[in-house]
Design a protein around this motif. Structure first.
Motif, PDB file in Angstrom:
ATOM      1  N   GLU A  85     -74.771  84.428 -32.435  1.00  0.00           N
ATOM      2  CA  GLU A  85     -73.722  84.603 -31.424  1.00  0.00           C
ATOM      3  C   GLU A  85     -73.759  86.007 -30.847  1.00  0.00           C
ATOM      4  OE1 GLU A  85     -69.958  83.640 -33.157  1.00  0.00           O
ATOM      5  OE2 GLU A  85     -70.411  81.510 -33.253  1.00  0.00           O
ATOM      6  N   VAL A  86     -74.190  86.108 -29.590  1.00  0.00           N
ATOM      7  CA  VAL A  86     -74.232  87.388 -28.884  1.00  0.00           C
ATOM      8  C   VAL A  86     -73.637  87.176 -27.507  1.00  0.00           C
ATOM      9  CG1 VAL A  86     -75.719  89.187 -27.937  1.00  0.00           C
ATOM     10  CG2 VAL A  86     -76.307  88.114 -30.103  1.00  0.00           C
ATOM     11  N   GLU A  87     -72.636  87.974 -27.160  1.00  0.00           N
ATOM     12  CA  GLU A  87     -72.048  87.894 -25.822  1.00  0.00           C
ATOM     13  C   GLU A  87     -72.870  88.724 -24.857  1.00  0.00           C
ATOM     14  OE1 GLU A  87     -67.926  88.762 -25.410  1.00  0.00           O
ATOM     15  OE2 GLU A  87     -67.317  87.021 -26.589  1.00  0.00           O
ATOM     16  N   LEU A  88     -73.329  88.074 -23.773  1.00  0.00           N
ATOM     17  CA  LEU A  88     -74.122  88.753 -22.748  1.00  0.00           C
ATOM     18  C   LEU A  88     -73.619  88.353 -21.374  1.00  0.00           C
ATOM     19  CD1 LEU A  88     -77.620  88.164 -24.350  1.00  0.00           C
ATOM     20  CD2 LEU A  88     -76.428  90.346 -24.211  1.00  0.00           C
ATOM     21  N   ASN A  89     -73.641  89.313 -20.453  1.00  0.00           N
ATOM     22  CA  ASN A  89     -73.210  89.067 -19.080  1.00  0.00           C
ATOM     23  C   ASN A  89     -74.362  88.575 -18.223  1.00  0.00           C
ATOM     24  OD1 ASN A  89     -70.509  89.895 -19.322  1.00  0.00           O
ATOM     25  ND2 ASN A  89     -71.141  92.024 -19.187  1.00  0.00           N
ATOM     26  N   HIS A  90     -74.154  87.492 -17.545  1.00  0.00           N
ATOM     27  CA  HIS A  90     -75.069  86.910 -16.569  1.00  0.00           C
ATOM     28  C   HIS A  90     -76.542  87.009 -16.977  1.00  0.00           C
ATOM     29  CE1 HIS A  90     -75.517  84.910 -12.807  1.00  0.00           C
ATOM     30  NE2 HIS A  90     -76.521  85.709 -12.516  1.00  0.00           N
ATOM     31  N   LEU A  91     -76.890  86.355 -18.058  1.00  0.00           N
ATOM     32  CA  LEU A  91     -78.254  86.321 -18.570  1.00  0.00           C
ATOM     33  C   LEU A  91     -79.102  85.408 -17.698  1.00  0.00           C
ATOM     34  CD1 LEU A  91     -79.914  87.387 -20.977  1.00  0.00           C
ATOM     35  CD2 LEU A  91     -79.295  85.306 -22.195  1.00  0.00           C
ATOM     36  N   GLU A  92     -80.332  85.848 -17.364  1.00  0.00           N
ATOM     37  CA  GLU A  92     -81.231  85.056 -16.533  1.00  0.00           C
ATOM     38  C   GLU A  92     -82.638  85.060 -17.117  1.00  0.00           C
ATOM     39  OE1 GLU A  92     -80.097  85.318 -12.011  1.00  0.00           O
ATOM     40  OE2 GLU A  92     -80.348  87.340 -12.817  1.00  0.00           O
ATOM     41  N   ILE A  93     -83.410  84.018 -16.780  1.00  0.00           N
ATOM     42  CA  ILE A  93     -84.812  83.969 -17.184  1.00  0.00           C
ATOM     43  C   ILE A  93     -85.522  85.186 -16.598  1.00  0.00           C
ATOM     44  CG2 ILE A  93     -86.984  82.683 -16.918  1.00  0.00           C
ATOM     45  CD1 ILE A  93     -85.268  80.114 -16.936  1.00  0.00           C
ATOM     46  N   GLY A  94     -86.329  85.850 -17.424  1.00  0.00           N
ATOM     47  CA  GLY A  94     -87.054  87.039 -16.994  1.00  0.00           C
ATOM     48  C   GLY A  94     -86.389  88.335 -17.406  1.00  0.00           C
ATOM     49  N   ASP A  95     -85.105  88.282 -17.776  1.00  0.00           N
ATOM     50  CA  ASP A  95     -84.421  89.485 -18.250  1.00  0.00           C
ATOM     51  C   ASP A  95     -85.034  89.936 -19.577  1.00  0.00           C
ATOM     52  OD1 ASP A  95     -82.763  89.229 -16.083  1.00  0.00           O
ATOM     53  OD2 ASP A  95     -80.956  88.753 -17.228  1.00  0.00           O
ATOM     54  N   THR A  96     -84.855  91.206 -19.904  1.00  0.00           N
ATOM     55  CA  THR A  96     -85.354  91.761 -21.158  1.00  0.00           C
ATOM     56  C   THR A  96     -84.190  92.051 -22.091  1.00  0.00           C
ATOM     57  OG1 THR A  96     -87.250  92.772 -20.044  1.00  0.00           O
ATOM     58  CG2 THR A  96     -86.651  93.665 -22.195  1.00  0.00           C
ATOM     59  N   LEU A  97     -84.325  91.662 -23.351  1.00  0.00           N
ATOM     60  CA  LEU A  97     -83.363  92.033 -24.382  1.00  0.00           C
ATOM     61  C   LEU A  97     -84.026  93.074 -25.262  1.00  0.00           C
ATOM     62  CD1 LEU A  97     -81.739  88.625 -25.366  1.00  0.00           C
ATOM     63  CD2 LEU A  97     -80.980  90.313 -23.700  1.00  0.00           C
TER      64      LEU A  97
END
Length: 145
Positions: A85-97
């Motif tokens: 469970e990690v809250e992330l804002n507006h995650l999209e394919i191609g983003d880096t974590l």
């Protein structure tokens, strides 16, 4: 003492390969996974290290979309969960974590040869912040026979 001194060392970068929503559950499939990342306390994704979210697209979205994501690796096993469970804002394919403070042992404790996946690049950062590539990405299928 080694783990105590190195707990705040190490950063792991991985990209979002796919996003899936099933009912109210949101799944983020990463291009890396448990074969690349082992951080102190990780047990089936129950611990959450410091994670930064870097947008790789220039697309700006006005909606402040925040979801709770289960971060999964790309291996074909249900054990490949980095965080439940990690809250992330507006995650999209191609983003880096960016997983921070993963420990200096993360690189050496990973199960890299599992399922003949690619070894990740390894960089060393000096006191000025400059990065030096010490190992490029490497296919393991040739050595994992």
């Amino acid at each position: 003492m080694g783990r105590f001194f190195t707990a705040e060392c190490g950063t792991y970068y991985t990209n979002v390969a796919d996003l899936k929503t099933v009912g109210n559950a949101h799944y983020c499939i990463l291009d890396g996974g448990m074969n690349h990342l082992t951080y102190l306390g990780q047990m089936m994704g129950m611990k959450t290290p410091i994670i930064k979210h870097h947008k790789n697209t220039s697309k700006q979205d006005e909606r402040p979309e925040k979801n709770t994501w289960c971060l999964c690796g790309s291996l074909c096993t249900t054990s490949d969960i980095l965080c439940r469970e990690v809250e992330l804002n507006h995650l999209e394919i191609g983003d880096t974590l960016i997983f921070e403070n993963v420990g200096a042992y993360s690189v050496t404790e990973g199960i890299y040869l599992f399922l003949s996946r690619t070894l990740p690049r390894v960089y060393l950062k000096d006191e000025n912040g400059y990065l030096t590539l010490v190992r490029d990405a490497m296919e393991t299928s040739d050595i994992n026979i």
